[in-house]
Design a protein around this motif. Sequence first.
Motif, PDB file in Angstrom:
ATOM      1  N   GLY A 179       0.805  -1.217   0.000  1.00  0.00           N
ATOM      2  CA  GLY A 179       0.000   0.000   0.000  1.00  0.00           C
ATOM      3  C   GLY A 179       0.841   1.272   0.000  1.00  0.00           C
ATOM      4  N   TYR A 180       2.165   1.122   0.074  1.00  0.00           N
ATOM      5  CA  TYR A 180       3.032   2.302  -0.021  1.00  0.00           C
ATOM      6  C   TYR A 180       3.911   2.196  -1.261  1.00  0.00           C
ATOM      7  N   THR A 181       4.151   3.314  -1.909  1.00  0.00           N
ATOM      8  CA  THR A 181       5.060   3.307  -3.056  1.00  0.00           C
ATOM      9  C   THR A 181       6.497   3.279  -2.535  1.00  0.00           C
ATOM     10  N   ARG A 182       7.417   2.967  -3.440  1.00  0.00           N
ATOM     11  CA  ARG A 182       8.837   2.929  -3.072  1.00  0.00           C
ATOM     12  C   ARG A 182       9.282   4.300  -2.538  1.00  0.00           C
ATOM     13  N   PHE A 183       8.852   5.339  -3.235  1.00  0.00           N
ATOM     14  CA  PHE A 183       9.224   6.698  -2.830  1.00  0.00           C
ATOM     15  C   PHE A 183       8.690   7.007  -1.426  1.00  0.00           C
ATOM     16  N   GLU A 184       7.433   6.628  -1.192  1.00  0.00           N
ATOM     17  CA  GLU A 184       6.823   6.887   0.123  1.00  0.00           C
ATOM     18  C   GLU A 184       7.546   6.119   1.220  1.00  0.00           C
ATOM     19  N   LYS A 185       7.902   4.847   0.910  1.00  0.00           N
ATOM     20  CA  LYS A 185       8.596   4.032   1.914  1.00  0.00           C
ATOM     21  C   LYS A 185       9.934   4.672   2.292  1.00  0.00           C
ATOM     22  N   LEU A 186      10.640   5.187   1.286  1.00  0.00           N
ATOM     23  CA  LEU A 186      11.942   5.819   1.567  1.00  0.00           C
ATOM     24  C   LEU A 186      11.771   7.063   2.433  1.00  0.00           C
ATOM     25  N   CYS A 187      10.826   7.925   2.044  1.00  0.00           N
ATOM     26  CA  CYS A 187      10.626   9.175   2.804  1.00  0.00           C
ATOM     27  C   CYS A 187      10.192   8.883   4.240  1.00  0.00           C
ATOM     28  N   ILE A 188       9.215   7.981   4.377  1.00  0.00           N
ATOM     29  CA  ILE A 188       8.701   7.685   5.726  1.00  0.00           C
ATOM     30  C   ILE A 188       9.814   7.094   6.592  1.00  0.00           C
ATOM     31  N   SER A 189      10.565   6.128   6.030  1.00  0.00           N
ATOM     32  CA  SER A 189      11.642   5.493   6.803  1.00  0.00           C
ATOM     33  C   SER A 189      12.669   6.515   7.255  1.00  0.00           C
ATOM     34  N   SER A 190      13.036   7.413   6.346  1.00  0.00           N
ATOM     35  CA  SER A 190      14.107   8.345   6.668  1.00  0.00           C
ATOM     36  C   SER A 190      13.648   9.410   7.665  1.00  0.00           C
ATOM     37  N   ILE A 191      12.452   9.950   7.450  1.00  0.00           N
ATOM     38  CA  ILE A 191      11.949  10.967   8.385  1.00  0.00           C
ATOM     39  C   ILE A 191      11.756  10.330   9.767  1.00  0.00           C
ATOM     40  N   ALA A 192      11.170   9.111   9.791  1.00  0.00           N
ATOM     41  CA  ALA A 192      10.968   8.421  11.071  1.00  0.00           C
ATOM     42  C   ALA A 192      12.315   8.159  11.745  1.00  0.00           C
ATOM     43  N   GLY A 193      13.318   7.782  10.950  1.00  0.00           N
ATOM     44  CA  GLY A 193      14.659   7.520  11.498  1.00  0.00           C
ATOM     45  C   GLY A 193      15.267   8.768  12.120  1.00  0.00           C
ATOM     46  N   ALA A 194      15.105   9.904  11.458  1.00  0.00           N
ATOM     47  CA  ALA A 194      15.657  11.156  11.992  1.00  0.00           C
ATOM     48  C   ALA A 194      14.892  11.592  13.243  1.00  0.00           C
ATOM     49  N   LEU A 195      13.571  11.352  13.245  1.00  0.00           N
ATOM     50  CA  LEU A 195      12.751  11.769  14.391  1.00  0.00           C
ATOM     51  C   LEU A 195      13.076  10.970  15.656  1.00  0.00           C
ATOM     52  N   LYS A 196      13.500   9.715  15.443  1.00  0.00           N
ATOM     53  CA  LYS A 196      13.797   8.826  16.561  1.00  0.00           C
ATOM     54  C   LYS A 196      14.797   9.453  17.538  1.00  0.00           C
ATOM     55  N   GLN A 197      15.790  10.168  17.002  1.00  0.00           N
ATOM     56  CA  GLN A 197      16.822  10.740  17.885  1.00  0.00           C
ATOM     57  C   GLN A 197      16.599  12.230  18.087  1.00  0.00           C
ATOM     58  N   SER A 198      15.371  12.693  17.838  1.00  0.00           N
ATOM     59  CA  SER A 198      15.141  14.129  17.867  1.00  0.00           C
ATOM     60  C   SER A 198      14.151  14.513  18.943  1.00  0.00           C
ATOM     61  N   SER A 199      14.304  15.733  19.454  1.00  0.00           N
ATOM     62  CA  SER A 199      13.319  16.222  20.423  1.00  0.00           C
ATOM     63  C   SER A 199      12.312  17.152  19.750  1.00  0.00           C
ATOM     64  N   VAL A 200      12.466  17.343  18.425  1.00  0.00           N
ATOM     65  CA  VAL A 200      11.561  18.225  17.689  1.00  0.00           C
ATOM     66  C   VAL A 200      10.202  17.541  17.506  1.00  0.00           C
ATOM     67  N   ASP A 201       9.141  18.298  17.737  1.00  0.00           N
ATOM     68  CA  ASP A 201       7.782  17.777  17.577  1.00  0.00           C
ATOM     69  C   ASP A 201       7.323  18.047  16.142  1.00  0.00           C
TER      70      ASP A 201
END
Lengths: 383, 209
Positions: free
Chosen positions: A67-89
């Motif tokens: 249900g996700y495109t390749r492009f969407e999977k890349l963006c979601i994975s990367s943004i989620a990865g950066a958010l994991k170590q971030s205090s930004v809401d």
Amino acid sequence: MKVYIESDNIISPLGFTTGENFSALLECRSGIKFHKDKKYSQNDFYAAIIDDIALDDHFSEIADPTGYTRFEKLCISSIAGALKQSSVDIESHRTVIILSTTKGNIDYLSETSETLNPKVYLWNTAKFLKEYFKSRNDVLVVSTACISGISALLMGQRLIQSGIYDNAVVCGCDIFSSFVLSGFQSFQAISHSPCRPFDADRSGISLGEGCGTLILTNSKPEKSSINIRISGGAISNDANHISGPSRTGDGLTIAIDKAMGEAVFSPDVIDFISAHGTATPYNDEMEAIAFATSGLLKSSVNSLKGYFGHTLGAAGTIESIVTLESMRQNVVIKSIGYETSGVSQELNVAKSNIQTQLTHCLKTASGFGGGNAAIVFSKVENE
Amino acid sequence: MNSRITQYCIIRNGKIFLNGEEFFSNDIAESPLVFFKSALKHLNISYPKFYKMDSLSKLAFLASEVILIQDKARGSFPNDRVALVLSNSVSCLDTDVEYQKSISDRNNYYPSPALFVYTLPNIMIGEICIRNKYQGENIFFCSEAFNADLIYSYVNMLLQTNKADKCITGWIDFLGNSYEAVLFLIEREGNSNTIEFNIENLNKLYKGI
């Protein structure tokens, strides 16, 4: 107002975190492989492509990959990865997401404009990300060919400095596609071996795919002992040719000089340049001339295209993140593929990993449409 | 002091308006490209590169020529003090589709570099820069609809932080047979009898005609 980089993430064939990617670079491992895949091209080619199964495995920790495109999977994975170590809401009205891409979901493109799949509209991809991450603000899309990533970073920095937002999540992404491969093949611009930036035997680019996300903020991050900020940046145009680099490098020189002017630095404080270095004969020569004109021949130089390939809209973000990690670890990554100089200026291209103090570093990019961009990163040591 | 909207051009439905006045009309043209060609002729411009451009770049080029009509010095020297900030909703999908046709059939495979280069929405910025020797700041945004807030914020920042003295900004959209161009010339030191540069005025002029 100072703008800091709080957190980052790289998704590429070399890994799914900045750490995994940087370890691969330290070991001089390249993501560029030989491919025989009729889905992309009738001819064999070299490119840096993310393994489908590895991507889905990684993504399934976040959501069901169907249900996700390749492009969407890349963006979601990367943004989620950066958010994991971030205090930004990311859901705060003071946070904006900026997407840098040249082609988005290009693999969904049809052959007529009457039957376009809604997924191919970049604004629709932006809307998708807005909803996925519950962003209060519209996701902004920057698309300026190979300089998209640095343009998006500078846009984030500038919108924060203007007081419009406090935080910016800057995500650069492009997928590998037959569309782009065939285009560069038609230009005779694809190298028949993994690309060799600045080398005498360079013969063109290798394409890649990936995603790089940086989280920018105006409050000094407290958790790390070393902070890095964006100290200057500028965008320019060659006003010369839509596909050929300028012979004089004047456009890139303008961007570099303005970026250093904003940072209030003279060229001799720049310890390291992460060049664009696509490995086409004209591009690398143009960059060499511009670096010389801007008085940067003493700085160490590398191009990361030999590891990631040219990731287009992601190149500026991925290569900026590697520059930041180089600064944190004080190591210049070897410019893979480089042996003998193939440019007219005496650049200091890194032939091996170099352990050295890195305080101020420059990242540049140039591309189709005559665009050039330069950004300066500076280390801020905490007391 | 606030910057000013010193010139603005709207191209829609076979008509070109400059600063609110009709500048050229050819609403019987059988296609957008025929209309663009007739407009170029009306402007009395001899510029062979125009014919090599894709439709999106042609539209952007025409709108820029109209708002710069009084600037006789442009193009005679390199100028890195003029910025370009363009936006649209369809990126360059019109040309993307055309290029896709050239590669989707294995037996009728003819990718062309001259077409491929236009599968990037910022190429229209490059074309305007080449024509006028503009070497300043430039960026392209994609948004669902004309976004006056974003344009105002970004252009105002460029002018107020002295990254540019003037900025050509606006909306250039082309897909299939539908097109729309709304282009503004913003000057930091613009004449005070011109329109104030603010979000409200951008929206008003965009909706205007």
